[in-house]
Write an enzyme that holds these catalytic residues in place. Structure first.
Site, PDB file in Angstrom:
ATOM      1  CE  LYS A 115      -4.360  -1.594   1.924  1.00  0.00           C
ATOM      2  NZ  LYS A 115      -5.502  -1.245   2.792  1.00  0.00           N
ATOM      3  CE  LYS A 197      -8.850 -10.694  -2.264  1.00  0.00           C
ATOM      4  NZ  LYS A 197      -8.403 -10.615  -0.877  1.00  0.00           N
ATOM      5  CE  LYS A 200     -12.840  -3.147  -0.696  1.00  0.00           C
ATOM      6  NZ  LYS A 200     -13.435  -3.527   0.575  1.00  0.00           N
TER       7      LYS A 200
END
Ligand code: TRP
Length: 331
Positions: A115, A197, A200
């Site tokens: 991140k 994966k 969203k």
């Protein structure tokens, strides 16, 4: 007997709309656990602000997430469902635990490293100490098991280390939790990039739980496959098709062999819309129920307030003990 049930804690960040992956990888398993375990399911809004959020979206998604939890079959009587920021003990315990966590340990967290790379212009202290807040979530409730995806396993292990260290210094205080990774939990990959994966933050590769049927169908029709024609499960050679087969099986309850037989001799032109239809039918009742619940703000408010009240009762017990052990003067 109630008292002997093991306790479960899990949560999802309202940092994006819930997806088919959230349902198949997490919430559906939570539903399966709700009778056998004593469960707390949280909407972790404090974790969500470790990266910048649009306030109105965060608020909308937090409520929507609660409605979706219920629409997926989580019973608000059986489970404690609440919003993290409504239970101030999370922040309070997090501070204490941060004083028992090493800088080096947090620096080694792979999610932080990822991140920090993605949000290089905004690497906050909150992003860095995020696993400490997660440890507080879990330890406040003396959770035995923490259902999480593979990507969160390292954080649960850190939580165990922090708990063990605290227990070692001050005597038994926290239950040591274990990550609980469902064996059958389908790992749903992106429709546009089956190597990663379903996320969203990738609108074309992901199906949102609230997507309309026509949008779901369109995304499946455009799903990446390969240049063969056979519908065969082979994650190495055929990652796209294999992902679609997994989704089809998770949606219909069929085995891979049954699914392969369903499409034997048929091309992707038949296969892809059929997977889309199966997902449309799986999501339809959930979307409809969530929409109905969202129209009833007073009902949702009742649920999250009651959830926070029940959560606080448990959390306060642990926090009192901790404050006493570290030497704070009783209030
Ligand atoms: N960090 C988790 C995630 O991003 C969410 C989370 C926060 C969580 N607190 C938790 C999961 C406690 C399990 C238990 O997926």
């Amino acid at each position: 007997m109630e008292a002997q049930k093991k306790r479960i804690f899990s949560g999802i960040q309202p940092s994006g709309d819930l997806t088919l992956g959230s349902y198949m990888g997490a919430i559906r398993n939570w539903v399966a656990l709700q009778d056998e375990y004593d469960c707390l399911y949280c909407i972790v809004d404090m974790h969500a602000i470790t990266v910048r959020q649009v306030p109105a979206d965060l608020r909308r998604r937090s409520l929507e997430q609660l409605a979706q939890y219920i629409a997926c079959g989580l019973d608000p009587e059986k489970n404690i469902m609440f919003i993290q920021s409504h239970v101030p003990q999370h922040a309070e315990l997090s501070w204490v635990l941060g004083c028992y966590t090493q800088f080096g340990e947090l620096s080694r967290m792979t999610q932080f490293k990822d991140k920090a790379r993605k949000h290089a212009d905004n690497i906050t202290a909150g992003l860095f100490t995020y696993p400490v807040l997660m440890a507080a979530d879990i330890l406040l409730y003396q959770a035995d098991l923490v259902p999480v995806g593979e990507d969160q396993k390292q954080h649960v292990e850190l939580c165990r280390d922090i708990a063990g260290r605290f227990n070692g210094v001050y005597s038994e205080t926290f239950t040591l939790p274990e990550p609980f990774i469902p064996k059958v939990g389908a790992r749903i990959m992106s429709l546009t990039n089956p190597a990663s994966k379903m996320s969203k933050s990738d609108p074309d590769g992901c199906v949102y739980m609230m997507d309309k049927p026509e949008d779901i169908l369109r995304k499946f029709k455009r799903a990446v496959t390969d240049c063969e024609t056979a519908v065969r499960f082979d994650p190495e050679q055929k990652p796209g098709v294999s992902n679609l087969l997994s989704i089809y099986c998770a949606a219909t309850g069929k085995t891979i062999a049954e699914a392969e037989a369903d499409f034997d001799g048929q091309g992707y032109g038949v296969f892809k819309p059929a997977v889309g239809e199966a997902v449309v039918e799986l999501m339809r009742p959930i979307r409809e129920e969530a929409t109905r619940l969202l129209a009833d703000k007073a009902y949702l408010e009742g649920i999250y307030r009651e959830g926070a009240r029940r959560a606080q009762q448990l959390a306060e017990k642990t926090l009192r003990k901790v404050y006493k052990k570290v030497g704070f003067v009783a209030r």
